[in-house]
Motif scaffolding. Structure first.
Motif, PDB file in Angstrom:
ATOM      1  N   ALA A  86       0.729  -1.107   0.127  1.00 49.48           N
ATOM      2  CA  ALA A  86      -0.076  -0.097  -0.084  1.00 49.48           C
ATOM      3  C   ALA A  86       0.907   1.339  -0.130  1.00 49.48           C
ATOM      4  N   ALA A  87       1.934   1.117   0.783  1.00 48.83           N
ATOM      5  CA  ALA A  87       2.718   2.427   0.715  1.00 48.83           C
ATOM      6  C   ALA A  87       3.397   2.541  -0.568  1.00 48.83           C
ATOM      7  N   ALA A  88       3.868   1.513  -1.250  1.00 53.85           N
ATOM      8  CA  ALA A  88       4.561   1.762  -2.495  1.00 53.85           C
ATOM      9  C   ALA A  88       3.500   2.337  -3.636  1.00 53.85           C
ATOM     10  N   ARG A  89       2.163   1.775  -3.450  1.00 54.64           N
ATOM     11  CA  ARG A  89       1.227   2.555  -4.350  1.00 54.64           C
ATOM     12  C   ARG A  89       1.063   4.057  -4.420  1.00 54.64           C
ATOM     13  N   SER A 143      14.020   5.037   3.999  1.00 53.69           N
ATOM     14  CA  SER A 143      15.504   5.071   3.986  1.00 53.69           C
ATOM     15  C   SER A 143      16.197   5.037   2.367  1.00 53.69           C
ATOM     16  N   ALA A 144      15.098   5.263   1.482  1.00 58.15           N
ATOM     17  CA  ALA A 144      15.737   5.394   0.325  1.00 58.15           C
ATOM     18  C   ALA A 144      15.245   6.695  -0.302  1.00 58.15           C
ATOM     19  N   VAL A 145      14.038   7.328   0.283  1.00 58.89           N
ATOM     20  CA  VAL A 145      13.475   8.597  -0.154  1.00 58.89           C
ATOM     21  C   VAL A 145      14.037   9.605   0.314  1.00 58.89           C
ATOM     22  N   LEU A 218      11.815   2.079  -7.012  1.00 56.67           N
ATOM     23  CA  LEU A 218      12.958   2.027  -6.050  1.00 56.67           C
ATOM     24  C   LEU A 218      12.159   1.882  -4.562  1.00 56.67           C
ATOM     25  N   VAL A 219      10.805   2.485  -4.341  1.00 56.34           N
ATOM     26  CA  VAL A 219      10.210   2.280  -3.098  1.00 56.34           C
ATOM     27  C   VAL A 219       9.680   0.889  -2.698  1.00 56.34           C
TER      28      VAL A 219
END
Length: 257
Positions: A86-89, A143-145, A218-219
């Motif tokens: 859901a977060a990646a969406r 940690s990526a964004v 990436l996410v």
């Protein structure tokens, strides 16, 4: 409390307002609800920009790890955690998003704020990635964004200390684009979204896609890694102590085990 997501429209802007009182804790239902609203706005040809905002004093206090931990259960082999799906969406939306941050954005709440292209904040806003203070690895793609927004050194400072960043410092770092008084926050966020919506929509979406690149992919990849790290850390004594310490509002007493 039950989460709710309400959608209104102002000309070519979709205004998405979420609430999960009293602290707007992020759970699966809330993030899925916001994601569904994002998707509906994305496929609506009349919508050219999105405003994301929340009710209450807190923008989003993150996940309630003590009572409703969305990443606690191990996933079957070959499947992904629904919370992080859901977060990646949220990052898959093709139209610009402006977030109105009226209070604290903590943990997954910071991740939710980072999903937006722009963040308008009131002076009361605070930004916190307090995962290490819980004995946990960052999640929600943070940690990526985060380093894409504030730079690697500043991201490392936030992630390795769990330091609370005030609105003024967040603006200096580029984490916040504008600070406005609390009573003018929502109008300011809407005004920016309307300014974006006044431009040629296909050109806006094309330019945004170039700027963001493969951020959505990436996410997705990063949340898989984050979950793997969170899985073993949640079995440690330090994680149990971290959750207790935060709930008891005291410093953690960690032993490295």
């Amino acid at each position: 409390m039950t989460a709710s997501v309400h959608v209104a429209h102002d000309d070519h802007v979709a205004i998405i307002t979420f609430a999960r009182p009293p602290h707007n804790h992020a759970d699966l239902a809330l993030i899925e609800g916001i994601g569904a609203a994002f998707t509906a706005a994305d496929v609506d040809p009349a919508v050219r920009a999105i405003v994301l905002q929340s009710d209450g004093r807190v923008f989003c206090a993150g996940a309630d790890l003590a009572r409703d931990n969305p990443v606690a259960d191990p996933q079957p082999e070959g499947t992904r955690n629904p919370f992080y799906v859901a977060a990646a969406r949220l990052y898959a939306v093709t139209k610009p998003v402006v977030a109105a941050i009226q209070g604290s954005a903590v943990g997954a709440g910071l991740g939710l704020a980072l999903a937006a292209d722009f963040r308008i904040a009131s002076p009361e806003a605070r930004f916190v990635a307090n995962f290490v203070q819980l004995g946990l690895h960052p999640g929600f793609g943070i940690s990526a964004v985060l380093e894409r927004v504030v730079g690697r050194q500043r991201a490392a400072l936030m992630l390795l200390t769990g330091r609370r960043i005030k609105a003024e410092q967040a603006e200096a770092w580029g984490l916040v684009d504008q600070i406005v008084a609390q009573g003018k926050l929502r109008p300011a966020a809407l005004a920016l979204a309307q300014e974006i919506a006044a431009a040629a929509p296909l050109a806006v979406q094309s330019t945004r896609a170039t700027i963001r690149g493969d951020l959505s992919g990436l996410v997705q990849r990063q949340t898989d890694h984050e979950l793997a790290e969170q899985a073993w850390l949640q079995r440690t004594q330090d994680f149990a102590e971290g959750v207790r310490a935060v709930n008891e509002r005291r410093p953690g007493r960690y032993i490295g085990a």
